[in-house]
Design a protein around this motif. Structure first.
Motif, PDB file in Angstrom:
ATOM      1  N   GLN A 110       2.323   1.764  -3.453  1.00 35.67           N
ATOM      2  CA  GLN A 110       1.257   2.165  -4.356  1.00 35.67           C
ATOM      3  C   GLN A 110       0.907   3.652  -4.176  1.00 35.67           C
ATOM      4  OE1 GLN A 110      -0.972   0.882  -6.753  1.00 35.67           O
ATOM      5  NE2 GLN A 110       0.384  -0.915  -6.986  1.00 35.67           N
ATOM      6  N   LYS A 111       0.849   4.087  -2.918  1.00 34.79           N
ATOM      7  CA  LYS A 111       0.512   5.479  -2.636  1.00 34.79           C
ATOM      8  C   LYS A 111       1.595   6.422  -3.160  1.00 34.79           C
ATOM      9  CE  LYS A 111      -0.575   8.557   1.230  1.00 34.79           C
ATOM     10  NZ  LYS A 111      -0.772   8.647   2.699  1.00 34.79           N
TER      11      LYS A 111
ATOM     12  N   ASN B 178      -1.293   0.549 -11.266  1.00 38.81           N
ATOM     13  CA  ASN B 178      -2.269   0.757 -10.199  1.00 38.81           C
ATOM     14  C   ASN B 178      -3.101  -0.520 -10.088  1.00 38.81           C
ATOM     15  OD1 ASN B 178      -4.601   1.463  -8.669  1.00 38.81           O
ATOM     16  ND2 ASN B 178      -4.270   3.625  -9.181  1.00 38.81           N
ATOM     17  N   ILE B 179      -3.086  -1.140  -8.951  1.00 39.47           N
ATOM     18  CA  ILE B 179      -3.752  -2.438  -8.818  1.00 39.47           C
ATOM     19  C   ILE B 179      -5.262  -2.300  -8.870  1.00 39.47           C
ATOM     20  CG2 ILE B 179      -1.849  -3.484  -7.561  1.00 39.47           C
ATOM     21  CD1 ILE B 179      -3.409  -3.024  -4.982  1.00 39.47           C
ATOM     22  N   ASP B 180      -5.762  -1.061  -8.736  1.00 36.02           N
ATOM     23  CA  ASP B 180      -7.215  -0.860  -8.808  1.00 36.02           C
ATOM     24  C   ASP B 180      -7.660  -0.562 -10.232  1.00 36.02           C
ATOM     25  OD1 ASP B 180      -7.527  -1.242  -6.049  1.00 36.02           O
ATOM     26  OD2 ASP B 180      -7.010   0.853  -5.639  1.00 36.02           O
ATOM     27  N   THR B 181      -6.941   0.352 -10.902  1.00 38.41           N
ATOM     28  CA  THR B 181      -7.347   0.770 -12.252  1.00 38.41           C
ATOM     29  C   THR B 181      -6.492   0.156 -13.338  1.00 38.41           C
ATOM     30  OG1 THR B 181      -5.883   2.692 -12.193  1.00 38.41           O
ATOM     31  CG2 THR B 181      -8.116   2.958 -11.298  1.00 38.41           C
TER      32      THR B 181
ATOM     33  N   PRO C  98       0.812  -1.230   0.000  1.00 39.28           N
ATOM     34  CA  PRO C  98       0.000   0.000   0.000  1.00 39.28           C
ATOM     35  C   PRO C  98       0.837   1.268   0.000  1.00 39.28           C
ATOM     36  CG  PRO C  98      -0.812  -1.579   1.616  1.00 39.28           C
ATOM     37  CD  PRO C  98       0.500  -2.086   1.147  1.00 39.28           C
TER      38      PRO C  98
ATOM     39  N   GLN D 140       1.449   6.627  -6.969  1.00 35.97           N
ATOM     40  CA  GLN D 140       0.285   7.302  -7.522  1.00 35.97           C
ATOM     41  C   GLN D 140       0.340   8.814  -7.259  1.00 35.97           C
ATOM     42  OE1 GLN D 140      -3.277   5.431  -6.006  1.00 35.97           O
ATOM     43  NE2 GLN D 140      -2.508   3.349  -6.505  1.00 35.97           N
TER      44      GLN D 140
END
Length: 580
Positions: free
Chosen positions: A78-79, A178-181, A75, A82
């Motif tokens: 990732q932060k 980005n693991i979400d998008t 996390p 981003q």
């Protein structure tokens, strides 16, 4: 005269073959089997090494993937990736080092040495890193250059070789998203020390000239250790194979043992090329030992063959001397003992043969004397049988005319009994048991007429009428019955009984003549010594046994069971002789 072959020449041929065969056989076995065994050993060594190396590369790739996937899922990283306002070099480095430390905490020191450095580049050009060597400026510039050259490269299943990078370094390249998008955020670059993954020092020391190539599945080399054979790229494309191949061009084509293995779970393969000359050099280095061994074998075989020739020929000459003496009718010739186990059977057989010949000649001589004596007695005792029978027939007719039936029957029995006795000399040697028992009955009728049927009892018993058709030497049972009457019953007051019984047992016909007379001691009768005929045409027991042995050999036997005062049993065992 037919040409005879020389035993000496045969022995020399055997000696020559004995000398040459081991050397030739050893030579053939050595040059046919030893190279093959060296190839087999080389295949085992290379197979073991390449399996170990593949396992090392596989473990390194798994470590790199675990670090990469942990970085994608972290996390904090990732932060930082981003948020472009965050200064990645300072704020992301601690998170990266913490993540790498947690992943490699349970890895071996060897695995940690493989992982040289990890750089995480953001699309805006900022980066953070983890370096086992401290991350010097030269390394940072090199990694920036590598990242710029590999913008289009990304894979979690293979490694990459980047131009300008150190020869011993390969790179794990993966897009950071980005693991979400799944939006592209940057590039993860890991520098791996391939020399730590692929250590071929032991194999190259064992087989000089060995080459090892780590390549991707497209055949592009990632790392090469050793001198790569010419045209090796033609066979690298074939994975999971083992073969001996000739590589090179023109007259410089050399033979190599080539092994290729696909690395499990990766898009890479390992190829090993071992020069065949390096495999066989270990064989040629033993040539001196081999040839020295052959010479020693040759010398020892020659000495052993010469000694064997002498030891064999010496007793053979003694045998030849004994054979020549035997051929010259010297029946005292005997082969001396040579103390050789292989010749002992021949010596014993020859000496036994000489003994048998000597005994046979002596027996033949004695039989000739006995035959001449028998012929003399027969000629002296011969009378015209027709005269005897004519006289008996005249007495018989006179008795019939006078009404003397008992006397007539006695004359008839006597005539029949005399016919049997006279037939023993000029008639058939063998008659049926039925005929033999008739002679017994003629004799017993005469004796019952003499002593009275109430005083002298007689019986015949047989288990099967087929026995009566078997053959028996003429006058075999009748003399035994006569012995029973004359020597067993006549000395006893009141006489007694005589019983004859016949039966089959195994492959013999058994005859038992039994009386309840005075008996005698069997030790007084020497069955091995022939005796002269006595009164009343009495033939002694030894003569009966001798006659049976002449006809049947050891197949016939005579047994006496008697004791003074308790009667006598005479047992005959004759081989079954069917009437033709």
């Amino acid at each position: 005269m037919k040409r005879q072959k020389s035993l000496l020449l045969r022995l020399l041929t055997i000696v020559t073959i004995t000398i040459l065969a081991p050397s030739i056989l050893t030579f053939l076995v050595f040059f046919r089997t030893v190279p093959e065994r060296m190839e087999t050993q080389a295949q085992a060594n290379v197979g073991f090494y390449i399996d170990q190396t593949n396992s090392s590369v596989k473990n390194s790739m798994e470590l790199a993937r675990e670090v990469a996937f942990s970085a994608l899922g972290d996390p904090m990283l990732q932060k930082n990736m981003q948020r472009t306002e965050f200064y990645l070099s300072s704020m992301g480095r601690g998170a990266l080092e913490q993540m790498v430390g947690s992943v490699t905490a349970y890895q071996s020191a060897w695995s940690r040495n493989v992982l040289s450095s990890i750089y995480l580049f953001r699309d805006d050009g900022q980066y953070t890193f983890y370096s086992a060597k401290g991350g010097y400026a030269q390394e940072q510039r090199r990694m920036e250059n590598i990242c710029n050259q590999s913008l289009e490269l990304s894979s979690a299943k293979t490694l990459f070789q980047i131009p300008g990078a150190p020869e011993n370094m390969v790179y794990f390249l993966l897009d950071y998203k980005n693991i979400d998008t799944m939006a592209h955020l940057g590039k993860l670059v890991m520098e791996l020390d391939v020399s730590s993954m692929v250590n071929a020092d032991g194999l190259m020391e064992l087989y000089p000239g060995t080459c090892l190539i780590l390549s991707n599945t497209d055949g592009e080399p990632l790392y090469t250790l050793g001198d790569e054979p010419e045209t090796a790229d033609r066979v690298i494309a074939d994975s999971n194979m083992e073969s001996f191949s000739r590589l090179g061009t023109g007259h410089s084509r050399d033979r190599y043992y080539h092994v290729s293995r696909q690395i499990q779970g990766c898009q890479m393969q390992m190829d090993v090329f071992v020069p065949a000359a390096a495999i066989y050099n270990q064989v040629w280095s033993t040539n001196l030992i081999f040839f020295v061994s052959c010479i020693l074998i040759l010398l020892l075989t020659t000495a052993a063959a010469s000694l064997g020739y002498y030891l064999v020929m010496r007793p053979l000459r003694d045998m030849e001397t004994a054979l020549r003496r035997m051929a010259a009718s010297d029946y005292t010739a005997r082969m001396p003992c040579s103390n050789c186990r292989e010749l002992a059977v021949l010596e014993e057989a020859f000496n036994a043969m000489a003994d048998h010949l000597d005994a046979a000649f002596e027996e033949t001589y004695q039989k000739g004397i006995a035959l001449r004596e028998s012929e003399s007695r027969l000629l002296a005792a011969q009378i015209n049988p027709h005269f005897v029978f004519n006289v008996l027939e005249t007495i018989h007719m006179r008795c019939v005319e006078a009404g003397l039936k008992d006397l007539s029957r006695m004359v008839t029995d006597l005539a029949q009994l005399l016919r049997g006795n006279m037939g023993a000399g000029g008639g058939s040697q063998k008659i049926t048991f039925a005929q033999e028992l008739d002679y017994v009955r003629y004799y017993m009728d005469l004796q019952q007429s003499r002593f009275g049927a109430a005083n002298l009892h007689f019986s015949v018993d047989y288990e099967d009428e087929d026995i009566l058709h078997c053959l028996v030497p003429r006058l075999t049972i009748q003399p035994l019955v006569e012995n029973a009457v004359v020597h067993g019953l006549e000395p006893r007051r009141g006489l007694g009984s005589v019983m004859v019984r016949l039966w089959e047992e195994d492959s013999s016909v058994c005859v038992r003549v039994e009386d309840d007379g005075v008996g005698f001691d069997p030790a007084e009768v020497d069955l091995e010594k022939a005796q002269e005929a006595g009164r009343h045409n009495h033939i002694a027991l030894p003569n009966i046994l001798r006659r049976l042995n002449l006809l049947y050999g050891d197949q016939a036997s005579l047994t006496i069971r008697s004791h003074p005062g308790s009667g006598t049993q005479i047992m005959l065992a004759l081989p079954i002789d069917k009437e033709m």
